[in-house]
Motif scaffolding. Sequence first.
Motif, PDB file in Angstrom:
ATOM      1  N   GLY A   1       0.791  -1.224   0.000  1.00  0.00           N
ATOM      2  CA  GLY A   1       0.000   0.000   0.000  1.00  0.00           C
ATOM      3  C   GLY A   1       0.819   1.267   0.000  1.00  0.00           C
ATOM      4  N   ASN A   2       2.113   1.155   0.088  1.00  0.00           N
ATOM      5  CA  ASN A   2       2.970   2.340   0.024  1.00  0.00           C
ATOM      6  C   ASN A   2       3.304   2.654  -1.428  1.00  0.00           C
ATOM      7  OD1 ASN A   2       3.870   3.296   2.854  1.00  0.00           O
ATOM      8  ND2 ASN A   2       3.976   1.059   2.974  1.00  0.00           N
ATOM      9  N   SER A   3       3.764   3.884  -1.626  1.00  0.00           N
ATOM     10  CA  SER A   3       4.135   4.330  -2.963  1.00  0.00           C
ATOM     11  C   SER A   3       5.468   5.062  -2.893  1.00  0.00           C
ATOM     12  CB  SER A   3       3.073   5.270  -3.536  1.00  0.00           C
ATOM     13  OG  SER A   3       1.842   4.588  -3.701  1.00  0.00           O
ATOM     14  N   GLU A   4       6.136   5.078  -4.031  1.00  0.00           N
ATOM     15  CA  GLU A   4       7.406   5.802  -4.117  1.00  0.00           C
ATOM     16  C   GLU A   4       7.658   6.163  -5.566  1.00  0.00           C
ATOM     17  OE1 GLU A   4      10.798   2.402  -4.461  1.00  0.00           O
ATOM     18  OE2 GLU A   4       9.908   2.617  -2.461  1.00  0.00           O
ATOM     19  N   ALA A   5       8.494   7.162  -5.775  1.00  0.00           N
ATOM     20  CA  ALA A   5       8.876   7.556  -7.129  1.00  0.00           C
ATOM     21  C   ALA A   5      10.210   8.286  -7.060  1.00  0.00           C
ATOM     22  CB  ALA A   5       7.813   8.446  -7.763  1.00  0.00           C
ATOM     23  N   ILE A   6      11.007   8.074  -8.082  1.00  0.00           N
ATOM     24  CA  ILE A   6      12.271   8.788  -8.252  1.00  0.00           C
ATOM     25  C   ILE A   6      12.234   9.386  -9.643  1.00  0.00           C
ATOM     26  CG2 ILE A   6      14.778   8.599  -8.324  1.00  0.00           C
ATOM     27  CD1 ILE A   6      14.484   6.108  -6.503  1.00  0.00           C
ATOM     28  N   VAL A   7      12.247  10.724  -9.723  1.00  0.00           N
ATOM     29  CA  VAL A   7      12.046  11.433 -10.982  1.00  0.00           C
ATOM     30  C   VAL A   7      13.280  12.265 -11.288  1.00  0.00           C
ATOM     31  CG1 VAL A   7      10.570  13.050 -12.233  1.00  0.00           C
ATOM     32  CG2 VAL A   7       9.577  11.539 -10.496  1.00  0.00           C
ATOM     33  N   ASP A   8      13.888  12.024 -12.443  1.00  0.00           N
ATOM     34  CA  ASP A   8      15.032  12.828 -12.873  1.00  0.00           C
ATOM     35  C   ASP A   8      14.562  14.179 -13.390  1.00  0.00           C
ATOM     36  OD1 ASP A   8      16.806  10.790 -12.294  1.00  0.00           O
ATOM     37  OD2 ASP A   8      16.703   9.940 -14.316  1.00  0.00           O
ATOM     38  N   VAL A   9      15.376  15.199 -13.151  1.00  0.00           N
ATOM     39  CA  VAL A   9      15.140  16.537 -13.685  1.00  0.00           C
ATOM     40  C   VAL A   9      16.348  16.898 -14.543  1.00  0.00           C
ATOM     41  CG1 VAL A   9      14.805  18.979 -13.138  1.00  0.00           C
ATOM     42  CG2 VAL A   9      13.740  17.225 -11.703  1.00  0.00           C
ATOM     43  N   GLN A  10      16.102  17.271 -15.793  1.00  0.00           N
ATOM     44  CA  GLN A  10      17.183  17.610 -16.699  1.00  0.00           C
ATOM     45  C   GLN A  10      17.780  18.973 -16.351  1.00  0.00           C
ATOM     46  OE1 GLN A  10      18.291  15.439 -19.120  1.00  0.00           O
ATOM     47  NE2 GLN A  10      16.881  14.084 -18.044  1.00  0.00           N
ATOM     48  N   ALA A  11      19.099  19.067 -16.537  1.00  0.00           N
ATOM     49  CA  ALA A  11      19.796  20.324 -16.272  1.00  0.00           C
ATOM     50  C   ALA A  11      20.538  20.765 -17.526  1.00  0.00           C
ATOM     51  CB  ALA A  11      20.775  20.150 -15.111  1.00  0.00           C
ATOM     52  N   LYS A  12      20.735  22.051 -17.652  1.00  0.00           N
ATOM     53  CA  LYS A  12      21.519  22.573 -18.758  1.00  0.00           C
ATOM     54  C   LYS A  12      22.934  22.000 -18.682  1.00  0.00           C
ATOM     55  CE  LYS A  12      18.888  26.856 -19.245  1.00  0.00           C
ATOM     56  NZ  LYS A  12      18.916  28.335 -19.194  1.00  0.00           N
ATOM     57  N   PRO A  13      23.538  21.674 -19.798  1.00  0.00           N
ATOM     58  CA  PRO A  13      23.167  22.013 -21.171  1.00  0.00           C
ATOM     59  C   PRO A  13      22.327  20.959 -21.873  1.00  0.00           C
ATOM     60  CG  PRO A  13      25.381  21.146 -21.132  1.00  0.00           C
ATOM     61  CD  PRO A  13      24.894  21.109 -19.722  1.00  0.00           C
ATOM     62  N   ALA A  14      21.381  20.336 -21.190  1.00  0.00           N
ATOM     63  CA  ALA A  14      20.489  19.376 -21.851  1.00  0.00           C
ATOM     64  C   ALA A  14      19.827  20.041 -23.056  1.00  0.00           C
ATOM     65  CB  ALA A  14      19.422  18.897 -20.864  1.00  0.00           C
ATOM     66  N   ALA A  15      19.673  19.271 -24.135  1.00  0.00           N
ATOM     67  CA  ALA A  15      19.219  19.828 -25.416  1.00  0.00           C
ATOM     68  C   ALA A  15      17.708  19.930 -25.468  1.00  0.00           C
ATOM     69  CB  ALA A  15      19.746  18.966 -26.557  1.00  0.00           C
ATOM     70  N   ILE A  16      17.119  20.659 -24.525  1.00  0.00           N
ATOM     71  CA  ILE A  16      15.665  20.781 -24.405  1.00  0.00           C
ATOM     72  C   ILE A  16      15.288  22.254 -24.513  1.00  0.00           C
ATOM     73  CG2 ILE A  16      13.684  20.433 -22.898  1.00  0.00           C
ATOM     74  CD1 ILE A  16      15.252  18.163 -21.562  1.00  0.00           C
ATOM     75  N   ALA A  17      14.371  22.561 -25.440  1.00  0.00           N
ATOM     76  CA  ALA A  17      13.910  23.943 -25.577  1.00  0.00           C
ATOM     77  C   ALA A  17      12.852  24.282 -24.522  1.00  0.00           C
ATOM     78  CB  ALA A  17      13.347  24.166 -26.980  1.00  0.00           C
ATOM     79  N   GLN A  18      11.950  23.346 -24.253  1.00  0.00           N
ATOM     80  CA  GLN A  18      10.884  23.587 -23.271  1.00  0.00           C
ATOM     81  C   GLN A  18      10.604  22.274 -22.559  1.00  0.00           C
ATOM     82  OE1 GLN A  18       7.224  25.504 -24.707  1.00  0.00           O
ATOM     83  NE2 GLN A  18       6.036  23.997 -23.532  1.00  0.00           N
ATOM     84  N   GLY A  19      10.537  22.309 -21.246  1.00  0.00           N
ATOM     85  CA  GLY A  19      10.282  21.077 -20.524  1.00  0.00           C
ATOM     86  C   GLY A  19       9.715  21.333 -19.145  1.00  0.00           C
ATOM     87  N   SER A  20       9.128  20.289 -18.587  1.00  0.00           N
ATOM     88  CA  SER A  20       8.562  20.413 -17.248  1.00  0.00           C
ATOM     89  C   SER A  20       8.459  19.034 -16.614  1.00  0.00           C
ATOM     90  CB  SER A  20       7.175  21.074 -17.288  1.00  0.00           C
ATOM     91  OG  SER A  20       6.274  20.255 -18.019  1.00  0.00           O
ATOM     92  N   VAL A  21       8.419  19.045 -15.295  1.00  0.00           N
ATOM     93  CA  VAL A  21       8.150  17.848 -14.501  1.00  0.00           C
ATOM     94  C   VAL A  21       6.991  18.198 -13.571  1.00  0.00           C
ATOM     95  CG1 VAL A  21       9.018  16.301 -12.711  1.00  0.00           C
ATOM     96  CG2 VAL A  21      10.503  16.963 -14.610  1.00  0.00           C
ATOM     97  N   ARG A  22       5.976  17.359 -13.559  1.00  0.00           N
ATOM     98  CA  ARG A  22       4.791  17.580 -12.706  1.00  0.00           C
ATOM     99  C   ARG A  22       4.511  16.283 -11.976  1.00  0.00           C
ATOM    100  NH1 ARG A  22      -0.825  16.895 -14.024  1.00  0.00           N
ATOM    101  NH2 ARG A  22      -2.200  18.175 -12.688  1.00  0.00           N
ATOM    102  N   VAL A  23       4.452  16.355 -10.654  1.00  0.00           N
ATOM    103  CA  VAL A  23       4.201  15.180  -9.824  1.00  0.00           C
ATOM    104  C   VAL A  23       3.011  15.503  -8.908  1.00  0.00           C
ATOM    105  CG1 VAL A  23       5.164  13.513  -8.200  1.00  0.00           C
ATOM    106  CG2 VAL A  23       6.656  14.624  -9.889  1.00  0.00           C
ATOM    107  N   LEU A  24       2.043  14.585  -8.844  1.00  0.00           N
ATOM    108  CA  LEU A  24       0.865  14.835  -8.035  1.00  0.00           C
ATOM    109  C   LEU A  24       0.408  13.561  -7.345  1.00  0.00           C
ATOM    110  CD1 LEU A  24      -2.269  15.066 -10.365  1.00  0.00           C
ATOM    111  CD2 LEU A  24      -0.007  14.508 -11.231  1.00  0.00           C
ATOM    112  N   TRP A  25      -0.326  13.742  -6.259  1.00  0.00           N
ATOM    113  CA  TRP A  25      -0.885  12.615  -5.522  1.00  0.00           C
ATOM    114  C   TRP A  25      -2.119  13.091  -4.752  1.00  0.00           C
ATOM    115  CZ3 TRP A  25       3.833  14.911  -4.529  1.00  0.00           C
ATOM    116  CH2 TRP A  25       3.944  15.637  -3.349  1.00  0.00           C
TER     117      TRP A  25
END
Length: 926
Positions: A165-189
């Motif tokens: 019944g427990n939950s967990e998550a490990i979410v990477d966040v990209q950092a410059k100079p990552a080749a991303i023009a627009q990005g986001s991370v959204r986590v909800l519960w």
Amino acid sequence: MAVFLAGSCLGLASPAIAADAPSYAAPAAWVVPTTGPLPAGDAATPWLLSDSQVLIEADKRSTFNDHAYRIASADALRNWDDLQFVWQPDRDDLIVHRLEIIRGGATIDLLAQGLKLTVLRREKDFEQKTIDGLLTATAAIEDLRVGDTVRFAVTLVERSDVLAGNSEAIVDVQAKPAAIAQGSVRVLWPKDLPVKWKAFGKGVAPVEQDKGGYHILSQAQPVVKQDEMPADAPLRYRRPPGLEFSTFPNWTDLSRTIAPLYATAGTVKEGGTLAAAIDRIAAATADPKARAAQALALVQNEVRYLYNGLANGNYVPQSPEATWSLRYGDCKAKTLLLLAALDRLGVAARPTLVHSTLGDALSQRLPTLGAFDHVIVQATIDGTDYWLDGTTAGTHIEDLADVPPFAHALPLTADGHDLAPLPVRQPARPQMTVSIAYDQSAGTAFPPLFDLDFTMRGELAARLATMKAQATPEQLRDMAQGVLSDFVNNGQIHTRSIEVDEARGTTTLRASGIGNLLWKRDEPRPYLPLDGLISDFEVRADRTRAAWRDIPVSGGGASLLVRHIRLKLPARPGFATEGDAQADMTIGGIRLRRDARLDGAKLDQSESIWTSGAEIATADLPAARAQTAAAKQREFRIRAPEGYPSRAEEIAEAKKAKRLAPLLAAYQKAIDDDPEEANGYLNRAVFYSGIFEPRAAIADVGEALKRDADADTYLRRAGLYFDTGDFALSLADAEKALELDPGSESATDFQIRLLAELARYDEALAIVDERIATAKDKRGWVGLKADTLGKAGRAEEGAVLLDEALAARPGDANLLNELCWLKGTRAFALESALKECTRAIELTDEPAQVLDSRAMVFFRLGRFEEARADLDAALKISPSVPGSLYLRGIILLRGNDREGGQADLALARLQQGRIDAEYAKFGIKP
């Protein structure tokens, strides 16, 4: 693009309720889609969009990904890979939402056109003994063009009942100079789900809000470029940016939740073959430590490793009976099997979660099962903890107390247990022991005979024992040479063997041959550095940046290495030790110990290096550096006695006393060991050349050339022919070297000198003029041209060339010396030559060669006492230089010191058989 990968030995598990094919549907209601036009991007940011959203629920985790990639160039198109989406069919659902091509502002909906993903099962890590059961859905996109943007969106739904019944998550966040023009991370519960979260990395500071029954974190990406970290920083300082989430209140609760997976009650069938194997251990010994060692050996040796991620295999271990029957298992299966065996043997033990590489970061992380990738057994015997890993090999009873390099561990118990640091404990036995017996009784001028034992224990010993059983004699020879080359400097092995001692749990590689101990002769009494502790020891950590001043230095892995040296010296009284013959010091968490004792002509020395793996605080670095510098001032060495002969004198003595036969026999053994290998002949050729027997060396180099002809070997033989006066043969070899390596400056230099020796001056001068015309640094070629002009009877022209070079570089000691030598040997402008030599002596750090040149000028001027003084000074620095000995011998003869003069001449002729002819060209004879 792959959206999910399984763990290495541990991974999330669940009942088989998911699908073995992707479904196609719109995103769930909790997803907030990215609308509006995509950013333009550029060549440096082909990922126009990288949007990740994660919903954490009590029984599952859903991850939505929306990405857009622009094919900006023909190169990008050529390197485009088909899309790949990976999932675990027994517990995951893969839902495909969008697969589009955006071309010229128009959207081509590939799913609407009927595109379906192809499902493949590929065990990509099977060679690494891994069966993960992953499925891969691929999308082959047709008619893709430069300028197109591919946009795709999927959701992966992962379920698990292991977490209770427990939950967990490990979410990477990209950092410059990552080749991303627009990005986001959204986590909800859901707001009523007790999720704790933690951010890692510079710029990771998500915005929190409550909306529609959810608590939501939002983070734009890429975040700012992360601070550069020193390479020797502990791994927790170099963790990439990201977010962690967990509903476990603490590590204790996680421990208590996972512990039931490793319950041993009833897992061994009475009367079965597993029970019989365990009972044989019980019958063999009542000692709990011996029982634990034998149980571990049973698991390590009788059950091969195979990671099984199928069905519930990621976190749920297969039963001990199944593991014993299949005779394979991963870390979970081996751990449960070992626990069951220890339980039946009455040894207290429990499963313990660890991370194989990132253990030092665990104390900063949230309690999640994903923080671990390995599980081992922690046994307690007579108050001592033992960490037993069934997936390794070769663990011996004496090594049970060794502490693995995992930094932290989480014991799994019914009552729960907190994360615990692993202790620092010196091993009872070294991982590696090197014992070398050198016989240098022939003299310090010669390579010593040696017998070497390299003993290993543990997994390395087990691997080597397996290789022995499978290797051919040729493979064994190559392996021994490769392993031992670090211990035998420029050595030649002629005999080797591998011996396995199962009772001691060791494997020993034995070798005999002829090596090379580098006696230093830059002081009046030769010495041999033998400090294996401190000579190469450095505290290199850089903490000069303000941002790094509080970052400790990683201690690396723990290890204990031991080296024993026995050295038989020449039978000459007066050898002595210098520096720390006995030492016991700890520098930066590393304990260095030595015990060396010299008894007459025999040295016995033992050294050990115990690296604890403990981190070094930045504040302790200055003291560690000071300790290192002080210890280097007391470097251990053997010093030859007063009046010890020069290298040339020692060679003459040894040849007269016929002490070199054992050394030549060793070289012959090395050749016989592999007659088709050129290296054995080349090594003996070096030896012959070193004892001034060039004709014997020529024969060996010739044999080497029959086996492996290259430019360097031809050039080596050219030099030997030159030493014997065979200039035509020498030139032929130099020109063969140039054919193989036309750009070789060494071969060209040799060619020019040889043409001059053969009186082919015009050819020599033409070649050297070509080199002068094209070289960036012309000094060496100008000096060679001046020397050639001197041989051609045009020494004054050579002096003009050198004067012109000196006008551009008036402080060049080499040019000054060449000018002085030219004038001295060709007997002109002697007064100016004296000034040039004296100036060169003032400018150089290595004056022996220039003193020899000035002595030649003094000799020409009839100032023999001054010439003698310069030659004495030169020979004090370099005692065996043939030219200095030869000229001093002539001066001594003219001063009626017949014995001294003849001795110097004999040593000069021993080293350079052509020296009389060489000096006769200058008009100088004894």
